[in-house]
Each structure stands twice: as structure tokens, then as C-alpha cells.
Design a protein around this motif. Structure first.
Motif, PDB file in Angstrom:
ATOM      1  N   ASP A  31     122.371  21.608  60.323  1.00 17.34           N
ATOM      2  CA  ASP A  31     121.451  22.425  61.225  1.00 17.34           C
ATOM      3  C   ASP A  31     119.892  21.822  60.924  1.00 17.34           C
ATOM      4  O   ASP A  31     119.389  21.821  59.978  1.00 17.34           O
ATOM      5  N   LEU A  32     119.487  21.109  62.162  1.00 12.78           N
ATOM      6  CA  LEU A  32     118.147  20.547  61.827  1.00 12.78           C
ATOM      7  C   LEU A  32     117.059  21.476  61.493  1.00 12.78           C
ATOM      8  O   LEU A  32     116.413  21.240  60.598  1.00 12.78           O
ATOM      9  N   ASP A  33     116.947  22.621  62.157  1.00 11.97           N
ATOM     10  CA  ASP A  33     115.903  23.696  61.773  1.00 11.97           C
ATOM     11  C   ASP A  33     116.102  23.912  59.954  1.00 11.97           C
ATOM     12  O   ASP A  33     115.163  24.154  59.585  1.00 11.97           O
ATOM     13  N   ALA A  34     117.295  24.003  59.649  1.00 11.56           N
ATOM     14  CA  ALA A  34     117.590  24.374  58.211  1.00 11.56           C
ATOM     15  C   ALA A  34     116.977  23.008  57.346  1.00 11.56           C
ATOM     16  O   ALA A  34     116.194  23.522  56.376  1.00 11.56           O
ATOM     17  N   GLN A  35     117.266  22.060  57.968  1.00 13.34           N
ATOM     18  CA  GLN A  35     116.734  20.908  57.132  1.00 13.34           C
ATOM     19  C   GLN A  35     115.303  20.704  57.205  1.00 13.34           C
ATOM     20  O   GLN A  35     114.790  20.418  56.168  1.00 13.34           O
ATOM     21  N   ILE A  36     114.665  21.312  58.261  1.00 16.95           N
ATOM     22  CA  ILE A  36     113.021  21.053  58.287  1.00 16.95           C
ATOM     23  C   ILE A  36     112.693  21.879  57.416  1.00 16.95           C
ATOM     24  O   ILE A  36     111.681  21.730  56.583  1.00 16.95           O
ATOM     25  N   VAL A  37     113.204  23.308  57.528  1.00 11.82           N
ATOM     26  CA  VAL A  37     112.637  24.333  56.694  1.00 11.82           C
ATOM     27  C   VAL A  37     112.420  23.949  55.092  1.00 11.82           C
ATOM     28  O   VAL A  37     111.775  24.221  54.080  1.00 11.82           O
ATOM     29  N   ALA A  38     113.705  23.446  54.697  1.00 11.44           N
ATOM     30  CA  ALA A  38     114.138  22.822  53.583  1.00 11.44           C
ATOM     31  C   ALA A  38     112.941  21.823  53.016  1.00 11.44           C
ATOM     32  O   ALA A  38     112.330  21.738  51.870  1.00 11.44           O
ATOM     33  N   LYS A  39     112.533  20.877  54.025  1.00  9.82           N
ATOM     34  CA  LYS A  39     111.644  19.915  53.712  1.00  9.82           C
ATOM     35  C   LYS A  39     109.939  20.366  53.638  1.00  9.82           C
ATOM     36  O   LYS A  39     109.399  20.030  52.658  1.00  9.82           O
ATOM     37  N   ILE A  40     109.857  21.267  54.781  1.00  6.58           N
ATOM     38  CA  ILE A  40     108.272  21.871  54.791  1.00  6.58           C
ATOM     39  C   ILE A  40     108.322  22.992  53.918  1.00  6.58           C
ATOM     40  O   ILE A  40     106.928  23.342  53.726  1.00  6.58           O
ATOM     41  N   LYS A  41     109.290  23.435  53.333  1.00  7.15           N
ATOM     42  CA  LYS A  41     109.291  24.532  52.300  1.00  7.15           C
ATOM     43  C   LYS A  41     108.350  25.874  52.473  1.00  7.15           C
ATOM     44  O   LYS A  41     107.733  26.427  51.999  1.00  7.15           O
ATOM     45  N   MET A  42     108.888  26.205  53.807  1.00  5.82           N
ATOM     46  CA  MET A  42     108.060  27.173  54.634  1.00  5.82           C
ATOM     47  C   MET A  42     108.902  27.855  55.882  1.00  5.82           C
ATOM     48  O   MET A  42     109.527  26.783  56.592  1.00  5.82           O
ATOM     49  N   PRO A  43     108.776  29.083  56.223  1.00  8.60           N
ATOM     50  CA  PRO A  43     109.287  29.438  57.746  1.00  8.60           C
ATOM     51  C   PRO A  43     108.605  28.717  58.764  1.00  8.60           C
ATOM     52  O   PRO A  43     107.621  28.180  58.685  1.00  8.60           O
ATOM     53  N   ILE A  44     109.392  28.387  59.753  1.00 10.42           N
ATOM     54  CA  ILE A  44     108.948  27.677  60.969  1.00 10.42           C
ATOM     55  C   ILE A  44     107.877  28.222  61.471  1.00 10.42           C
ATOM     56  O   ILE A  44     106.685  27.655  61.985  1.00 10.42           O
ATOM     57  N   GLN A  45     107.824  29.548  61.715  1.00 11.96           N
ATOM     58  CA  GLN A  45     106.635  30.304  62.084  1.00 11.96           C
ATOM     59  C   GLN A  45     105.158  30.090  61.637  1.00 11.96           C
ATOM     60  O   GLN A  45     104.342  29.702  61.969  1.00 11.96           O
ATOM     61  N   GLN A  46     105.539  30.136  60.179  1.00  9.48           N
ATOM     62  CA  GLN A  46     104.129  29.507  59.185  1.00  9.48           C
ATOM     63  C   GLN A  46     103.790  28.172  59.574  1.00  9.48           C
ATOM     64  O   GLN A  46     102.652  27.829  59.478  1.00  9.48           O
ATOM     65  N   TYR A  47     104.787  27.235  59.669  1.00 14.56           N
ATOM     66  CA  TYR A  47     104.261  25.839  59.715  1.00 14.56           C
ATOM     67  C   TYR A  47     103.517  25.784  61.114  1.00 14.56           C
ATOM     68  O   TYR A  47     102.637  24.971  61.099  1.00 14.56           O
ATOM     69  N   PHE A  48     104.182  26.307  62.238  1.00 14.40           N
ATOM     70  CA  PHE A  48     103.420  26.473  63.467  1.00 14.40           C
ATOM     71  C   PHE A  48     102.093  27.058  63.467  1.00 14.40           C
ATOM     72  O   PHE A  48     100.899  26.389  64.077  1.00 14.40           O
ATOM     73  N   ASP A  49     101.874  28.177  62.468  1.00 12.16           N
ATOM     74  CA  ASP A  49     100.345  28.673  62.479  1.00 12.16           C
ATOM     75  C   ASP A  49      99.604  27.766  61.699  1.00 12.16           C
ATOM     76  O   ASP A  49      98.458  27.504  62.093  1.00 12.16           O
ATOM     77  N   ASN A  50     100.026  27.281  60.829  1.00  7.44           N
ATOM     78  CA  ASN A  50      99.182  26.463  59.776  1.00  7.44           C
ATOM     79  C   ASN A  50      99.017  24.741  60.619  1.00  7.44           C
ATOM     80  O   ASN A  50      97.789  24.357  60.383  1.00  7.44           O
ATOM     81  N   TYR A  51      99.877  24.333  61.139  1.00  7.87           N
ATOM     82  CA  TYR A  51      99.824  22.858  61.313  1.00  7.87           C
ATOM     83  C   TYR A  51      99.968  22.700  62.911  1.00  7.87           C
ATOM     84  O   TYR A  51      99.672  21.639  63.479  1.00  7.87           O
ATOM     85  N   GLY A  52     100.502  23.615  63.653  1.00  5.95           N
ATOM     86  CA  GLY A  52     100.782  23.413  64.850  1.00  5.95           C
ATOM     87  C   GLY A  52     102.053  22.556  65.382  1.00  5.95           C
ATOM     88  O   GLY A  52     102.839  22.266  64.584  1.00  5.95           O
TER      89      GLY A  52
END
Ligand code: S3P
Length: 169
Positions: A31-52
Motif C-alpha cells: 500500500d503506497l500510502d502506508a509506505q509513505i507514512v512509514a518513510k515520512i514518519k507522520m500522518p499524511i494530513q500532517q505532512y500536507f500541513d507542514n510541507y504541502g
């Protein structure tokens, strides 16, 4: 190794159908989203808020390329087709499956999903979500080797149809 790549809008059932496909085919589900979350170490919503969103799309490209090389059943995020580079990667793949559904079906599923927080859909109006959906439709269609209509079908039936269609493609 074989990669079967599931694409489609949020709420299309990519992960659920991916689980059925994995069980039926013996391939593993990534699951790509799960892979990304493992890599960025934060929820997707938080990553969008912090980095766009653009930064998220970069992460998505890197993980897509790595995952294609690994193979298996790949459940993508609904925005995988937004970036041209990702569309080019998908077009090189012979087993890309577009899980197509009516907008109203998708929107209702997104609204009823208690688990996934989606920056581009959760807490948005139907018109706002439709504005995200509409430009993506031709991109999903262009990237797909097989298009499966999913409205009113169970995940198990859809998974069976995908395997049959890929065999005969
Ligand atoms: C997105 C879809 C999400 C996730 C992110 C962005 C999109 O995945 O990647 O919130 O732009 O459509 P799902 O399609 O699995 O919800």
C-alpha cells in the motif's frame, strides 16, 4: 516480478480490493500510502500541513518507483496520476487497473470513512471534491491497461474480474 497496480480516486476500494487480489494471487500487497507514512514518519494530513502537496507528490514518486521494482499488488493513492512523472511510470507498466466508480459513490464512501484522513477530501464539500476528481478522470483512463467498473460489485467479485481480465489482456 509482476506488478499489478491499482489506481482510482479516493474511496475506489484500492486497498480492500488489493487485499482480495493478494489472497487470490499469492502476491504480496504493498500500500503506497502506508509506505509513505512509514518513510515520512507522520500522518499524511500532517505532512500536507507542514510541507504541502508538491512535497507529498515527490515522496509518492520515489515510493512508486521503488515499489514497481519490487512487484506485487500495488495499491496507489488517488492522487498518483497528478504528477506527470508518475503517469509516465504507470504507462510503462502493463498491468495498471483503474477501479472506476461514480462520483457520488466515491464521495459517500469518503464521507463515511472513519479511518483515513484525506487532506483533499475530508471536511470538503461535494463540489470541492468534484473539482479534485474531474481533471483526474482522463489521467486514470490513459494510464490504465484495464478499466473495471466497480459500482454495486463486491470486492471479491471485482478481484476475480481483474485477474480474469488481466489473464485475457
Ligand atoms: C490522495 C489520496 C490518498 C492519499 C492522500 C492524497 C489524493 O490516498 O494518498 O490523501 O490526492 O487523492 P487514497 O486514495 O488511498 O485515499
Amino acid at each position: 516480478m509482476t506488478a499489478i497496480i491499482l489506481i482510482g480516486f479516493m474511496g475506489a476500494g484500492k486497498t480492500t480490493i488489493g487485499e482480495h487480489l493478494a489472497a487470490k494471487s499469492g502476491l504480496s500487497l504493498i500500500d503506497l500510502d502506508a509506505q509513505i507514512v512509514a518513510k515520512i514518519k507522520m500522518p499524511i494530513q500532517q505532512y500536507f500541513d507542514n510541507y504541502g502537496e508538491a512535497a507529498f507528490r515527490e515522496q509518492e514518486t520515489a515510493v512508486l518507483a521503488e515499489t514497481i521494482a519490487t512487484g506485487g499488488i500495488i495499491a496507489t493513492g488517488g492522487g498518483i496520476v497528478v504528477k506527470e512523472m508518475n503517469r509516465a511510470l504507470l504507462k510503462e507498466q502493463p498491468q495498471v487497473v483503474y477501479l472506476r466508480a461514480d462520483f457520488d459513490t466515491l464521495y459517500n464512501r469518503i464521507k463515511q470513512d472513519p479511518i483515513n484522513v484525506r487532506p483533499l477530501a475530508t471536511d470538503k464539500t461535494a463540489e470541492e471534491v468534484r473539482a479534485v476528481f474531474a481533471p483526474r478522470v482522463p489521467w486514470y483512463e490513459e494510464a490504465a491497461a484495464v478499466i473495471v467498473d466497480t459500482d454495486q460489485k463486491s470486492p471479491a467479485v471485482i478481484a476475480e474480474e481483474i485477474l480474469e481480465r488481466l489473464e485475457n489482456a
